[in-house]
Write a protein that holds these residues in place. Structure first.
Motif, short mmCIF file in Angstrom:
data_model
loop_
_atom_site.label_atom_id
_atom_site.label_comp_id
_atom_site.label_asym_id
_atom_site.label_seq_id
_atom_site.Cartn_x
_atom_site.Cartn_y
_atom_site.Cartn_z
N LEU A 78 -18.61 -21.82 -11.44
CA LEU A 78 -17.48 -22.14 -12.32
C LEU A 78 -16.16 -21.65 -11.74
O LEU A 78 -15.15 -22.35 -11.78
CB LEU A 78 -17.70 -21.52 -13.71
N PRO B 85 -9.02 -17.69 -12.12
CA PRO B 85 -10.21 -17.85 -12.97
C PRO B 85 -11.15 -16.66 -12.81
O PRO B 85 -11.32 -16.15 -11.69
CB PRO B 85 -10.85 -19.13 -12.45
N ARG C 113 -9.20 -26.50 -8.75
CA ARG C 113 -8.16 -27.12 -9.60
C ARG C 113 -6.84 -26.37 -9.46
O ARG C 113 -5.77 -26.97 -9.39
CB ARG C 113 -8.61 -27.10 -11.07
N GLN C 114 -6.93 -25.02 -9.42
CA GLN C 114 -5.71 -24.22 -9.27
C GLN C 114 -5.06 -24.47 -7.90
O GLN C 114 -3.85 -24.52 -7.80
CB GLN C 114 -6.02 -22.73 -9.44
N GLU D 113 -12.93 -23.96 -10.68
CA GLU D 113 -11.60 -23.78 -11.26
C GLU D 113 -10.59 -23.44 -10.16
O GLU D 113 -9.43 -23.87 -10.22
CB GLU D 113 -11.65 -22.67 -12.32
N GLU D 114 -11.05 -22.71 -9.15
CA GLU D 114 -10.14 -22.39 -8.04
C GLU D 114 -9.67 -23.65 -7.33
O GLU D 114 -8.53 -23.72 -6.88
CB GLU D 114 -10.85 -21.48 -7.04
#
Lengths: 391, 150
Positions: free
Chosen positions: A259, A247, A266-267, A263-264
């Motif tokens: 943000l 991201p 989630r990854q 996102e990290e």
């Protein structure tokens, strides 16, 4: 008109929002920060000096005490550097377990960041939710290694002991709940809050060029729009075989850093899922009696193993003469170890490249000319760990 | 990949490259300290090399050898993903040029090398101690500095 003078304000080293013993000397013109001078070194323990006087195995627990929020990442970076120096292969089970655990560590680290960052700017309740999920991860680490914060689970050549029974199920349960918690709890409380947006959007902006020049790495650099992640650019531990995205942000402000970290997480969950699915059986520690400790049962029953055990514990091992640098992507950025070996059982020079130390350097650039209130949000978004800054 | 970097450096600065070797796929180039800034500027600006990121800068003490200290630069290119290690030797009491003008991140690293080894970086904007207290006596990472019991 009366003459005005800038005010010097001392902030820290005992200040709740400096995340440890960071001291800042601020020159203020009203509420504007004119000049910011960070004073560090309050937590200096001379770890690099100690490293030169300990055997290679003995140094592993000290790596836990550098970045204590993500101690497994430190273990990994150090062990991999020594393995590189030795030219050693790690068994596949250990390799996948390392990826799995360090990604969980990344999530735990980002969770504590999110919670404390929320506290810094006045969002109290988020902290409790983040700690709740982090607790689940720490319980998993405790089941593996017996410790929660200074985990000390990786060894040169693999991991200390096999993953515990029922570990996979625990991780799968966690993967199932986290995305929902992130959506319903964290984002709803934090991201959708108008005050949070005002406090973070457009604050602490740093340009791409300045960020690279100042050596920023990790989520901070990616928030500026530079898609550099060591897991992709110079893969280690087989990261090239996992599917995940990097991201990036657009403006490089505090909100972008939030943000990117969200996102990290989630990854990382995606990587954990893939690692679980492929977790192979077999050995968890390399079969090299000169370097890796033999299992306790063998030490008690076999003469040869007892000798190896005694030799490793009392003397350690002698790697070849040479020097290596190895870096990995920790939750905070590029963590590198530089080891110079003179062929003896202790490193001749052990250098620690701490991401927080380098990231903190750019604080002045981000905060000078801005309001003192924004400074709190900027420090929070930097996510410095003072143990790692001062070493 | 970084062999190309070594070849280019040798070709361009044949008189300044003292030694180069490779260990575990990592390339090291030992250079004359007088030409440090020129070499770094070239490494940073050449489009094929583009070493825009200074990963690390540190000192090493080889007590008993002349010159005594080494300053080690770990360079990385964010676009090309390659690394190179530069080393320059500095004697006790000698000076080495600062690279703060090329990579601002060198500021704190050089201060730390000064703090820990007493290496003097010429042209550094604020070469003061960073981790140890200002009035500290001695440089802790030197090999002749005792581990305990001062």
């Amino acid at each position: 008109m009366a003459e005005t003078k800038n005010m010097i304000l001392n902030m820290g080293p005992q200040h709740p929002s400096t995340h440890g013993v960071l001291r800042l000397i601020l020159e203020l013109d009203g509420e504007t920060v004119v000049k910011l001078t960070p004073e560090i070194g309050y937590l200096h323990r001379g770890v690099e000096k100690l490293g030169e006087n300990l055997t290679y195995h003995q140094f592993i627990p000290l790596t836990d005490r550098e970045d204590y929020i993500a101690s497994l990442s430190n273990n990994l970076a150090y062990c991999m550097t020594v393995e590189k120096l030795l030219g050693m292969e790690v068994p596949p089970r250990a390799m996948v377990a390392r990826v799995l655990l360090t990604e969980l560590q990344r999530i735990a680290s980002h969770l504590i960041w999110l919670g404390t960052f929320g506290l810094d700017i006045g969002a109290m309740s988020l902290f409790f939710y983040c700690m709740r999920e982090r607790e689940t991860i720490l319980d998993m680490f405790e089941a593996c290694a017996g410790a929660r914060l200074t985990i000390n689970y990786f060894r040169i050549g693999g991991i200390a002991k096999d993953l515990p029974e029922g570990f996979e199920k625990r991780v799968r349960d966690f993967i199932d709940i986290l995305p929902e918690k992130m959506k319903n709890d964290y984002e709803r409380i934090f991201q959708d809050n108008k005050i949070v947006r005002i406090r973070t959007e457009g604050v602490g902006i740093i340009s791409k060029e300045d960020a690279v020049d100042l050596g920023l790495s990790g989520p901070l650099l990616r928030a500026c729009g530079v898609p550099w992640d060591i897991r992709k650019s110079n893969p280690y531990c087989g990261y090239e075989t996992y599917e995940f995205d990097i991201p990036t942000g657009k403006t490089g402000d505090v909100f972008d850093r939030y943000l990117v970290r969200m996102e990290e997480m989630r990854q990382s969950l995606k990587i954990v899922q893939q690692a679980l699915d492929r977790l192979p059986g077999g050995a968890f520690l390399a079969d090299d009696p000169k370097i890796c400790l033999p299992p306790k049962q063998k030490v008690m029953t076999e003469m040869e193993s007892l000798i190896h055990h005694f030799k490793i514990v009392s003397e350690g091992f002698d790697p070849p003469v040479g020097e290596v640098y190895h870096s990995i992507e920790t939750p905070r950025g590029e963590l590198g170890f530089y080891i110079v070996s003179d062929g003896s059982n202790k490193p001749y020079r052990l250098r620690f490249r701490p991401p927080s130390f380098v990231n903190l350097e750019s604080l002045a650039k981000m905060a000078e000319g801005k309001l003192i209130g924004d400074l709190i949000a900027i420090i929070g978004a930097l996510d410095p760990v003072m143990g790692e800054v001062d070493r | 990949m970084s062999e190309m970097v070594v070849e280019k450096l040798k070709k361009r600065f044949s008189a300044s490259v003292l030694d180069s070797y490779s260990f575990r796929d990592e390339n090291t180039v030992v250079i004359k300290k007088e030409d440090l800034v020129a070499i770094c500027r070239y490494l940073k600006s050449d489009p094929e090399l583009s070493f825009d990121f200074l990963s690390d800068l540190c000192g090493v003490d080889y007590m008993g050898r002349e010159p005594r200290f080494e300053v080690v630069y770990h360079l990385f290119s964010i676009n090309k993903h390659h690394r190179i290690r530069l080393k320059a030797m500095v004697g006790e009491g000698e000076k080495i040029s600062s690279v703060v003008g090329l990579w601002s991140t060198a500021d704190w690293h050089e201060r730390e090398a000064f703090d820990m080894y007493g290496i003097i970086f010429e042209g550094h904007p604020n070469l003061t101690r960073i981790l140890m207290p200002e009035n500290w006596d001695g440089h802790p990472l030197r090999k002749d500095y005792p581990l305990k019991g001062r």
